[in-house]
Design a protein around this motif. Structure first.
Motif, PDB file in Angstrom:
ATOM      1  N   SER A   5      22.943 -66.573  -8.261  1.00  9.81           N
ATOM      2  CA  SER A   5      22.982 -65.113  -8.352  1.00  9.81           C
ATOM      3  C   SER A   5      21.608 -64.569  -8.746  1.00  9.81           C
ATOM      4  CB  SER A   5      24.041 -64.708  -9.378  1.00  9.81           C
ATOM      5  OG  SER A   5      24.092 -63.323  -9.506  1.00  9.81           O
ATOM      6  N   GLU A  54      23.625 -63.860   1.900  1.00 11.08           N
ATOM      7  CA  GLU A  54      24.698 -64.525   2.640  1.00 11.08           C
ATOM      8  C   GLU A  54      24.822 -65.995   2.250  1.00 11.08           C
ATOM      9  OE1 GLU A  54      23.676 -63.583   6.675  1.00 11.08           O
ATOM     10  OE2 GLU A  54      24.492 -61.546   6.498  1.00 11.08           O
ATOM     11  N   LEU A  57      26.491 -66.068  -1.169  1.00 10.91           N
ATOM     12  CA  LEU A  57      27.914 -65.745  -0.992  1.00 10.91           C
ATOM     13  C   LEU A  57      28.678 -66.931  -0.417  1.00 10.91           C
ATOM     14  CD1 LEU A  57      27.863 -62.098   0.408  1.00 10.91           C
ATOM     15  CD2 LEU A  57      29.187 -62.890  -1.554  1.00 10.91           C
ATOM     16  N   THR A  60      28.932 -69.636  -3.292  1.00  9.72           N
ATOM     17  CA  THR A  60      29.694 -69.279  -4.493  1.00  9.72           C
ATOM     18  C   THR A  60      31.045 -68.635  -4.196  1.00  9.72           C
ATOM     19  OG1 THR A  60      28.749 -67.041  -4.649  1.00  9.72           O
ATOM     20  CG2 THR A  60      27.547 -68.858  -5.748  1.00  9.72           C
ATOM     21  N   ASN A  61      31.176 -68.013  -3.038  1.00  8.77           N
ATOM     22  CA  ASN A  61      32.364 -67.238  -2.684  1.00  8.77           C
ATOM     23  C   ASN A  61      32.640 -66.157  -3.735  1.00  8.77           C
ATOM     24  OD1 ASN A  61      34.422 -66.533  -0.897  1.00  8.77           O
ATOM     25  ND2 ASN A  61      35.928 -67.783  -1.987  1.00  8.77           N
ATOM     26  N   ASP A  62      31.573 -65.653  -4.356  1.00  7.93           N
ATOM     27  CA  ASP A  62      31.682 -64.631  -5.393  1.00  7.93           C
ATOM     28  C   ASP A  62      31.033 -63.354  -4.879  1.00  7.93           C
ATOM     29  OD1 ASP A  62      31.659 -63.024  -7.642  1.00  7.93           O
ATOM     30  OD2 ASP A  62      30.367 -64.356  -8.818  1.00  7.93           O
ATOM     31  N   GLU A  63      31.854 -62.370  -4.521  1.00  5.47           N
ATOM     32  CA  GLU A  63      31.332 -61.126  -3.964  1.00  5.47           C
ATOM     33  C   GLU A  63      30.508 -60.321  -4.968  1.00  5.47           C
ATOM     34  OE1 GLU A  63      34.270 -58.801  -1.959  1.00  5.47           O
ATOM     35  OE2 GLU A  63      34.787 -60.440  -0.595  1.00  5.47           O
ATOM     36  N   ASN A  64      30.649 -60.591  -6.242  1.00  5.91           N
ATOM     37  CA  ASN A  64      29.880 -59.867  -7.254  1.00  5.91           C
ATOM     38  C   ASN A  64      28.377 -60.081  -7.082  1.00  5.91           C
ATOM     39  OD1 ASN A  64      32.024 -58.649  -8.743  1.00  5.91           O
ATOM     40  ND2 ASN A  64      32.506 -60.695  -9.528  1.00  5.91           N
ATOM     41  N   ALA A  66      26.669 -59.812  -4.542  1.00  4.52           N
ATOM     42  CA  ALA A  66      26.130 -58.844  -3.589  1.00  4.52           C
ATOM     43  C   ALA A  66      26.341 -57.399  -4.045  1.00  4.52           C
ATOM     44  CB  ALA A  66      26.764 -59.041  -2.215  1.00  4.52           C
ATOM     45  N   CYS A  67      26.880 -57.214  -5.230  1.00  6.82           N
ATOM     46  CA  CYS A  67      27.080 -55.862  -5.774  1.00  6.82           C
ATOM     47  C   CYS A  67      25.717 -55.202  -5.937  1.00  6.82           C
ATOM     48  CB  CYS A  67      27.797 -55.955  -7.114  1.00  6.82           C
ATOM     49  SG  CYS A  67      27.835 -54.393  -8.016  1.00  6.82           S
TER      50      CYS A  67
END
Length: 148
Positions: A5, A54, A57, A60-64, A66-67
């Motif tokens: 992140s 991308e 994402l 991690t499969n964590d949409e946070n 990309a916030c």
């Protein structure tokens, strides 16, 4: 996963800094610095930014990650470590750019090391990071020549 992140914030900070250098360069080397150095660096690395997000994402499969608020705060946190190009002579801007570029290369080397140690490094991601480092090492040459 925090290190991945943070990578997004670091890359965004790099792009933002070079975009500002593009706007703020001045002096006899203005045309070359504006277009062929800082313009080239920020535009090429801005294109890479989408792929960094991308990639993170996907891992991690964590949409946070990309916030926009998260990305902006992370980028600002990173930018605080580097001198601003505002109100600086052209040679100082180039010297600061060289330092930031060197630091981002070291950051990516450390990222690869830490991801391997935590067993989250994929072959594709390592190749992707190596490609970014290859690009940054080219910028390193250009910036070193500019500072001379």
């Amino acid at each position: 996963m925090q290190m991945l992140s943070d990578w997004i914030g670091m890359h965004k900070a790099y792009v933002m800094w070079f975009h500002a250098a593009h706007h703020l360069t001045k002096g006899t080397g203005f045309a070359g610095d504006h277009v062929n150095l800082y313009g080239k660096i920020y535009s090429e690395t801005d294109e890479i930014f989408d792929h960094v997000v991308e990639r993170v994402l996907g891992i991690t499969n964590d949409e946070n990650v990309a916030c926009p608020s998260h990305v902006a705060l992370s980028a600002v946190s990173k930018l605080k470590s580097y001198g601003s190009p505002a109100n600086k002579p052209a040679l100082t801007i180039a010297s600061l750019a060289l330092e930031l570029n060197k630091n981002y290369i070291a950051y990516l080397e450390n990222l690869v090391h830490n991801c391997k140690a935590n067993q989250i490094m994929t072959i594709g991601t390592e190749d992707f990071v190596a490609g970014i480092c290859n690009t940054l090492e080219n910028y390193q040459y250009l910036l070193q020549q500019r500072v001379k």
